[in-house]
Design an enzyme around this catalytic site. Sequence first.
Site, short mmCIF file in Angstrom:
data_model
loop_
_atom_site.label_atom_id
_atom_site.label_comp_id
_atom_site.label_asym_id
_atom_site.label_seq_id
_atom_site.Cartn_x
_atom_site.Cartn_y
_atom_site.Cartn_z
N SER A 205 0.85 -1.21 0.00
CA SER A 205 0.00 0.00 0.00
C SER A 205 0.87 1.25 0.00
O SER A 205 2.09 1.18 0.20
CB SER A 205 -0.92 0.02 1.24
OG SER A 205 -0.15 0.09 2.43
N VAL B 60 8.07 -7.51 9.63
CA VAL B 60 9.48 -7.07 9.69
C VAL B 60 9.99 -6.87 11.11
O VAL B 60 11.19 -6.68 11.31
CB VAL B 60 9.73 -5.78 8.86
CG1 VAL B 60 9.49 -6.03 7.38
CG2 VAL B 60 8.90 -4.61 9.38
N ASN C 233 10.50 0.49 4.20
CA ASN C 233 9.40 1.47 4.20
C ASN C 233 8.30 1.11 5.19
O ASN C 233 7.55 2.01 5.62
CB ASN C 233 8.85 1.53 2.76
CG ASN C 233 7.45 2.08 2.69
OD1 ASN C 233 7.25 3.29 2.72
ND2 ASN C 233 6.46 1.19 2.62
N TYR D 256 6.45 7.79 17.88
CA TYR D 256 6.73 7.74 16.43
C TYR D 256 7.94 8.62 16.11
O TYR D 256 8.85 8.21 15.39
CB TYR D 256 5.49 8.21 15.68
CG TYR D 256 5.59 8.25 14.17
CD1 TYR D 256 5.63 7.08 13.43
CD2 TYR D 256 5.61 9.47 13.48
CE1 TYR D 256 5.69 7.12 12.02
CE2 TYR D 256 5.67 9.52 12.09
CZ TYR D 256 5.71 8.33 11.37
OH TYR D 256 5.77 8.38 9.99
N LYS E 164 11.49 7.46 14.51
CA LYS E 164 11.98 7.97 13.22
C LYS E 164 13.30 8.73 13.39
O LYS E 164 14.17 8.66 12.52
CB LYS E 164 10.91 8.87 12.57
CG LYS E 164 9.66 8.11 12.12
CD LYS E 164 9.94 7.09 11.02
CE LYS E 164 8.69 6.55 10.37
NZ LYS E 164 8.94 5.53 9.33
N1 LIG Z 1 1.70 8.90 5.06
C1 LIG Z 1 2.45 9.84 5.64
O1 LIG Z 1 2.00 10.98 5.90
C2 LIG Z 1 3.89 9.55 5.95
C3 LIG Z 1 4.74 10.64 6.20
C4 LIG Z 1 6.09 10.39 6.48
C5 LIG Z 1 6.56 9.10 6.51
N2 LIG Z 1 5.70 8.07 6.27
C6 LIG Z 1 6.24 6.72 6.35
O2 LIG Z 1 6.04 6.08 5.11
C7 LIG Z 1 6.05 4.67 5.32
C8 LIG Z 1 4.90 4.05 4.54
O3 LIG Z 1 3.68 4.47 5.10
P1 LIG Z 1 2.39 4.81 4.23
O4 LIG Z 1 2.05 6.22 4.48
O5 LIG Z 1 2.55 4.33 2.85
O6 LIG Z 1 1.28 3.97 5.02
P2 LIG Z 1 0.57 2.58 4.74
O7 LIG Z 1 -0.18 2.63 3.45
O8 LIG Z 1 -0.17 2.26 5.99
O9 LIG Z 1 1.80 1.59 4.54
C9 LIG Z 1 2.49 0.96 5.56
C10 LIG Z 1 2.79 -0.43 5.10
O10 LIG Z 1 3.61 -1.07 6.07
C11 LIG Z 1 3.15 -2.40 6.25
N3 LIG Z 1 3.51 -2.81 7.59
C12 LIG Z 1 3.12 -2.26 8.76
N4 LIG Z 1 3.62 -2.92 9.78
C13 LIG Z 1 4.35 -3.93 9.26
C14 LIG Z 1 5.12 -4.99 9.81
N5 LIG Z 1 5.24 -5.14 11.13
N6 LIG Z 1 5.73 -5.85 8.97
C15 LIG Z 1 5.63 -5.71 7.63
N7 LIG Z 1 4.91 -4.73 7.05
C16 LIG Z 1 4.28 -3.86 7.86
C17 LIG Z 1 1.64 -2.31 6.03
O11 LIG Z 1 1.09 -3.52 5.57
P3 LIG Z 1 0.50 -4.64 6.58
O12 LIG Z 1 -0.28 -3.89 7.61
O13 LIG Z 1 -0.29 -5.51 5.70
O14 LIG Z 1 1.71 -5.33 7.12
C18 LIG Z 1 1.53 -1.26 4.95
O15 LIG Z 1 1.52 -1.83 3.65
C19 LIG Z 1 5.99 4.46 6.83
O16 LIG Z 1 7.26 4.13 7.33
C20 LIG Z 1 5.56 5.83 7.35
O17 LIG Z 1 6.00 6.07 8.66
C21 LIG Z 1 4.39 8.25 5.98
#
Ligand SMILES: NC(=O)c1ccc[n+]([C@@H]2O[C@H](COP(=O)([O-])OP(=O)(O)OC[C@H]3O[C@@H](n4cnc5c(N)ncnc54)[C@H](OP(=O)(O)O)[C@@H]3O)[C@@H](O)[C@H]2O)c1
Length: 247
Positions: free
Chosen positions: A15, A54, A80, A145, A149
């Site tokens: 995702s 992970v 990620n 968080y 980070k």
């Molecule tokens: N969206 C924002 O505003 C934002 C801003 C800055 C940084 N980020 C960072 O970007 C990254 C991606 O986030 P996103 O925004 O794309 O959100 P997201 O769509 O919720 O993606 C997070 C992904 O991580 C997987 N995940 C979570 N826990 C996991 C685990 N223990 N083992 C393996 N996979 C795991 C989830 O899949 P499953 O639940 O199926 O495992 C999901 O596909 C994250 O590190 C987040 O902190 C996001």
Amino acid sequence: MSVSGRHVIVTGGGSGVGAACARLLADEGAKVTILGRTEEKLAAQSLPYQVCDVTSIEAVAAAFAAARAESGPIDVVIANAGAAASVPFAKMTPADLQAMLAVNLMGVSNVWQAALPDMKANGWGRMIAVASTAGLRGYPYVSAYCAAKHAVVGLTRALGRELARTGITVNAICPGFVETPLLERSIDTITAKTGLSRAAAEDTLKADNPQGRFIQPCEVAASALWLCSEGAKSVNGHALSLSGGEL
Ligand SMILES: NC(=O)c1ccc[n+]([C@@H]2O[C@H](COP(=O)([O-])OP(=O)(O)OC[C@H]3O[C@@H](n4cnc5c(N)ncnc54)[C@H](OP(=O)(O)O)[C@@H]3O)[C@@H](O)[C@H]2O)c1
């Protein structure tokens, strides 16, 4: 760019940002394997995948062995997978803090360590973490968080120096708010806890970005692709802010 034929692992590839990185690098000719906990989300991306939490070093070892057997030694890891829970610091439990460190910090360290032998043997590698602007500044109600980070940025800086003569680079991408399912859940929490309308909650978050907008997942993917290129080989131990000038 130079990812063609490279074996790239993307965690959280089912995702949001991870799916965008996986798609772009696959379109550029990389052999991409995506990891995550939910098989349906992974299968929907039409890319090779391994179901893997992970936070578990054993699960990571098994997933990497299976991915290696399918697509060869690992050249690039985009760490990620992450999660962002919010709670006022006064109410934060040790379990809350552990949960944020487990996925956002250990989840990075576990997959980078698992890929290191392949990268060292090849004399080339790219370790990329999707950290956050929360790794470079504080935000209220997400102290666990932010702590996790910031730790990823510290890990990146240290490991970049440690591996500097190996042909491997180590970098963190630090986006502000990105339009993904994670952000949708954060907006749900804000509206539920504050009574703000959805539009008002979105405006509050967008105000952190001087450009007044949410970043798109494809922008993070474009940075990851660039970090994989030969042109970026001097970029090492760096935390790349994608925030419209917030940082
Ligand atoms: N969206 C924002 O505003 C934002 C801003 C800055 C940084 N980020 C960072 O970007 C990254 C991606 O986030 P996103 O925004 O794309 O959100 P997201 O769509 O919720 O993606 C997070 C992904 O991580 C997987 N995940 C979570 N826990 C996991 C685990 N223990 N083992 C393996 N996979 C795991 C989830 O899949 P499953 O639940 O199926 O495992 C999901 O596909 C994250 O590190 C987040 O902190 C996001």
